[in-house]
Design an enzyme around this catalytic site. Sequence first.
Site, PDB file in Angstrom:
ATOM      1  N   HIS A  84       8.144  -0.016   6.296  1.00 52.69           N
ATOM      2  CA  HIS A  84       8.563   0.757   7.463  1.00 52.69           C
ATOM      3  C   HIS A  84       9.019  -0.204   8.552  1.00 52.69           C
ATOM      4  CE1 HIS A  84       4.618  -0.287   9.143  1.00 52.69           C
ATOM      5  NE2 HIS A  84       4.043   0.241   8.063  1.00 52.69           N
TER       6      HIS A  84
ATOM      7  N   LYS B 246      -7.981  -3.345  11.556  1.00 55.22           N
ATOM      8  CA  LYS B 246      -8.439  -2.088  10.960  1.00 55.22           C
ATOM      9  C   LYS B 246      -9.878  -1.810  11.379  1.00 55.22           C
ATOM     10  CE  LYS B 246      -4.710  -2.015   8.236  1.00 55.22           C
ATOM     11  NZ  LYS B 246      -4.171  -3.334   8.492  1.00 55.22           N
TER      12      LYS B 246
ATOM     13  N   LYS C 111       6.223   4.548  15.401  1.00 52.55           N
ATOM     14  CA  LYS C 111       5.599   5.843  15.112  1.00 52.55           C
ATOM     15  C   LYS C 111       6.366   6.965  15.808  1.00 52.55           C
ATOM     16  CE  LYS C 111       1.704   4.560  12.931  1.00 52.55           C
ATOM     17  NZ  LYS C 111       1.302   5.034  11.608  1.00 52.55           N
ATOM     18  N   THR C 112       6.463   8.106  15.145  1.00 50.50           N
ATOM     19  CA  THR C 112       7.000   9.318  15.748  1.00 50.50           C
ATOM     20  C   THR C 112       5.967  10.413  15.514  1.00 50.50           C
ATOM     21  OG1 THR C 112       8.064  10.092  13.712  1.00 50.50           O
ATOM     22  CG2 THR C 112       9.342   8.604  15.127  1.00 50.50           C
TER      23      THR C 112
ATOM     24  N   ASP D 288      -1.726 -11.026  14.489  1.00 49.22           N
ATOM     25  CA  ASP D 288      -3.039 -10.618  13.984  1.00 49.22           C
ATOM     26  C   ASP D 288      -3.410 -11.367  12.712  1.00 49.22           C
ATOM     27  OD1 ASP D 288      -1.007  -9.333  12.559  1.00 49.22           O
ATOM     28  OD2 ASP D 288      -2.269  -7.604  12.071  1.00 49.22           O
TER      29      ASP D 288
ATOM     30  N   THR E 222       0.815  -1.220   0.000  1.00 47.55           N
ATOM     31  CA  THR E 222       0.000   0.000   0.000  1.00 47.55           C
ATOM     32  C   THR E 222       0.844   1.263   0.000  1.00 47.55           C
ATOM     33  OG1 THR E 222      -0.220  -0.283   2.403  1.00 47.55           O
ATOM     34  CG2 THR E 222      -2.062  -0.989   1.040  1.00 47.55           C
TER      35      THR E 222
ATOM     36  N   GLN F  82      -6.347 -14.725   0.815  1.00 47.79           N
ATOM     37  CA  GLN F  82      -5.058 -15.035   1.424  1.00 47.79           C
ATOM     38  C   GLN F  82      -4.891 -16.539   1.594  1.00 47.79           C
ATOM     39  OE1 GLN F  82      -3.735 -12.593   4.728  1.00 47.79           O
ATOM     40  NE2 GLN F  82      -2.549 -14.274   5.600  1.00 47.79           N
TER      41      GLN F  82
ATOM     42  N   ARG G 160      -9.842   0.374   3.772  1.00 48.52           N
ATOM     43  CA  ARG G 160      -8.828   1.239   3.167  1.00 48.52           C
ATOM     44  C   ARG G 160      -9.203   1.596   1.737  1.00 48.52           C
ATOM     45  NH1 ARG G 160      -3.954  -2.989   2.851  1.00 48.52           N
ATOM     46  NH2 ARG G 160      -4.339  -2.827   5.066  1.00 48.52           N
TER      47      ARG G 160
ATOM     48  N   LYS H  52       2.767   3.642  20.419  1.00 55.90           N
ATOM     49  CA  LYS H  52       2.842   2.677  19.324  1.00 55.90           C
ATOM     50  C   LYS H  52       4.251   2.547  18.783  1.00 55.90           C
ATOM     51  CE  LYS H  52       0.286   1.154  15.276  1.00 55.90           C
ATOM     52  NZ  LYS H  52      -0.840   1.430  14.364  1.00 55.90           N
TER      53      LYS H  52
ATOM     54  N   HIS I 242       7.386  -3.451   9.560  1.00 57.50           N
ATOM     55  CA  HIS I 242       7.563  -4.666   8.758  1.00 57.50           C
ATOM     56  C   HIS I 242       8.834  -5.425   9.133  1.00 57.50           C
ATOM     57  CE1 HIS I 242       5.066  -2.172   5.872  1.00 57.50           C
ATOM     58  NE2 HIS I 242       4.409  -3.313   5.861  1.00 57.50           N
TER      59      HIS I 242
END
Length: 429
Positions: free
Chosen positions: A44, A81, A233-234, A195, A39, A174, A85, A230, A47
């Site tokens: 990041h 989610k 994340k920043t 998940d 996506t 999947q 999306r 989290k 992953h």
Amino acid sequence: MTNFIEELKWRGMVHDIMPGTEEQLNKEMTSGYIGFDPTADSLHIGHLVQIMTLVHFQNSGHKPFALIGGATGMVGDPSGKSQERNLLSQETLEHNLESIKHQLSKFLDFNSDTNSAELVNNYDWFKEFSFLDFIRDVGKHITVNYMMSKDSVKKRLEGENGMSFTEFSYQLVQGYDFYWLYKNKNCKLQLGGSDQWGNIVTGTELIRRKDSGEAFAVTTPLIKKADGTKFGKTEGGNVWLDPDRTSPYEFYQYWLNASDVDAANYIRIFTLLSKEEIETLEKEHAEAPHLRRLQEALAKDITIRVHSEKEYESAVKASQILFGKSTTEDLVNLDEKTFLSVFKGVPQANISKADLDNSGDVTTLLSESTGGIIFKSKGEARKMIQGGGVSINKTKIATPNDAVDFELLQGKYLLAQKGKKNYYIIHIN
């Protein structure tokens, strides 16, 4: 071959494991896969757990497949989610796929003689698969009751937004990925985050019902930070592997600033250091926590592997600039992107070349010429310069009457420093 499951266990990387998995892996070289969602045109650090899982899998003597979800990226995984999306165009997906392939090649060996990694794109087997063929050949093997029992489906059905048929079908899509790889690549194992357990076992169930075959599953825990915020994340968003999205300096700083508790966790998951090396580092850290041995080793290992040794060294030098351990030469040698990353958020004064030339002395430059951003008055500037508390480009200003004669950084910046911690960028337009 080495014991893959034992390696994951001591690193704290096992959440669920299907019975018989370890026996299968110890019996023979096994093919396994993990799916990556295209996506964005970069992965990041969220992953990285799965990337490192594949690295350990290959290092243990097994054959890894990295599945890029060209087809599933068009559908969207509902796991974790709250909303559906946006679906991506084929052109955007193709661009993202190529970028992700390049990033994965830094971690996995695609040229091994025995267990070379392979990249596959599920769009390749779905693009000619008609809807009628899919519901006949796949859908009939998995009941709606089975699909609705999955947590990812239950949570969405109970939410106020509900769930579209598109996302409801995701676990079948999947599941078919696993079946296709089982049939065509002899792939017997799927790995993923915790998940994904529901989607993964749908694949093992499809293989069992459709082919009377046996397949296996392993999931890793979802990473959480000790302070409850989290991971990955920043304030600026995700920490990306792409240097154009997150600079190597910012990337390095993310790991360097990890808490002691998080660093002890991360160094097992995200580095290739051995158990003995890590235990030695932990002992050194416990004896002198202020030296932050764990954080330094973590940041070094992962920055070099994601970027390069050169980028790591540049990030270290850039970090030292902030803490007064650098020279004017270090500052001059910084590239513009790193310079702006280091001083992101510091006050900036924009002046013309004429204003710079007309300043005459540093007192005027740091007060009137820069609009009072650095010093509100000449008197205030003069006083601090006389006290030895002002530098430009890491060179201490000797007297208030010093001439404005400094080499511009990247041809357009001056870095002013007031006291130990207050920095200002003067941008000469």
